[in-house]
Design an enzyme around this catalytic site. Sequence first.
Site, short mmCIF file in Angstrom:
data_model
loop_
_atom_site.label_atom_id
_atom_site.label_comp_id
_atom_site.label_asym_id
_atom_site.label_seq_id
_atom_site.Cartn_x
_atom_site.Cartn_y
_atom_site.Cartn_z
CD GLU A 201 -2.66 0.95 2.72
OE1 GLU A 201 -3.62 1.72 2.89
OE2 GLU A 201 -2.34 0.05 3.54
CE LYS B 208 -7.15 1.09 3.62
NZ LYS B 208 -5.92 1.42 4.37
CB CYS C 34 -4.41 -2.22 4.14
SG CYS C 34 -3.64 -2.56 5.76
#
EC number: 6.3.5.1
Length: 639
Positions: free
Chosen positions: A46, A115, A170
């Site tokens: 990330e 994300k 994540c």
Amino acid sequence: MRHGFVKVAAATPDIRVADVTYNTEKICGLIDETVKEGAKVVAFPELCVTGYTCGDLFTQEVLLQEARAALHKIASHTKGKDALIFVGVPVAVEGKLYNVAAALNQGKILGLTTKSFLPNYGEFYEMRQFTEGPSVAREILFDGEKMPFGPQLLFVADSMESLVVSAEICEDAWSSVPPSIEAAREGAVIIANCSASDETVGKSTYRRNLIEGQSARLICGYLYANAGEGESTTDLVFGGHNLIAENGSVLKEGRRFENGVIYTEIDIKRLLGERRKNTTFQTAKEPKLIRVPFTICKEETALTRTFPSRPFVPEEEGERARRCEEILMIQAMGLKKRISHARAKSAVVGISGGLDSTLALLVTAKAFDALGMERKDIVAVTMPCFGTTDRTYQNACKMSRKLGATLREIPIGASVEQHFKDIGHDLDDHSVTYENSQARERTQVLMDVANQAGGIVIGTGDMSELALGWATYNGDHMSMYGVNASVPKTLVRHLVHYYADSCEDAELKAVLYDVLDTPVSPELLPPKDGEIAQKTEDLVGPYELHDFFLYYLLRFGYEPGKIYRIAKRSFEGEYDEETIYKWLHTFCRRFFTQQFKRSCLPDGPKVGTVALSPRGDWRMPSDACSDVWLEELEKERKK
């Protein structure tokens, strides 16, 4: 990518916080390395273009401009490189800043996956700089080009349409509704996660379990590329804990606190086969996600991953012991219910001194203990005949007495000889009639003794024998409850060994150890010099090979050629290629021709993920043809 194997990689580069030029160089270097190693799908951490720990530097326009220029540079670097690559980068779109995984292929940026869940608790404060991605993907204009932007983008290989890849970032995987769920429902078989998860005590175990669980829930391959050394240590430490999982199992795990790359092969055919079998795996009825083609060449994938040569038997001793105890309990509880329901006063077990009948007797004793019944009501019947050796006879008698069963010796030689006279069979003709007459006579004796004792006959045959049809129809094939019906031969041995190791009776332990040392045999042919003359594995092949074939054929639906390929790797140094081919050909042929025996199989408890009950896991016509399977095996052999 033959047989569905796709090589993948999770890469953690060395970085410097906010040094985009340095990071770009390191990312491009690892791209070169992974492509050289043959990886077709590669995930980076990330925000690795800038570093995850830039904090409020993410509000600086100069950093964002440098990151965007670097993204184009990295994309250009992928030109002529045969892989789909995901790189974490901050991207400003329409006045807002997003945490993005950019998909790169053949010199192009294919899409920007945003994300969805921004952590804003504990040590995380991403909402301070970033905006949550949109709920639905759309097209945007990115530096003059139309481009997919948003969650759950599906990247589809143009040369291999079953290879569908999606990404999440994540925290998405740690959320209650990970975006990968919908991606998997619409066909994604590989999920790449660009992550920056810091290290705290115990977190690596939780992380590992999380990725294992997600890959199991979605029946997918899961690449987890984590940030590592080079991130700021002002408040946190990142360990570069990379993981690659497949359907609930971690195939490869990186060493923590060491940057680098891990590789393995994801078996997408296995995953698709599992999804087809799993009726609760819900596919989307009306596909809504954006599908983006990418280009890779179909080519041979050299295998680096391992396949356990004894897949039914855990390698780790502690886990093996726990598994054995659990299986014995399942067997005993199944038998307990059957005895109780039948209101049986006894249980009758034909005891030969071999492994299978030994396990059946041990399970029966355990069931009687659970029922509060006296073990003397277990009738252990030894039926010596033409092939019985003194060694197996003595072991059968000693074991029965030590377990507290009532031992009955009923020689069947005279009965079988009379039967030969009745049907006109020469006693010196040791053909299949000679052998099967003994097996059927034994079963008749057991059934009649059960009538006398008001009991039921406990079957002793195991799953490996059922797969091969290595049982006499209406002989040892038949019983009133088959406690070993879903236990493969390789596991039978470990169950008896476990019982021997854990029992406190030294004499019983010694007998069980000797049973374990006795060659597997039906003892239907006369002994030679007092020793067993008929060894099953000389005739039908090694059970460790057959159990391997059985597991991968039934559990994952592997084609014979694929089984042959992985067997050569798994049994390297134990069996040569010709031996593996010979017995795999035998297995396929017998598995098809002997289905009729399994079609009328007695009841018995399922203990593992592979079983052959015609009422449960395996429903196959008794007259199915094996030609296609044997031809496919032959093609693989010639490659």
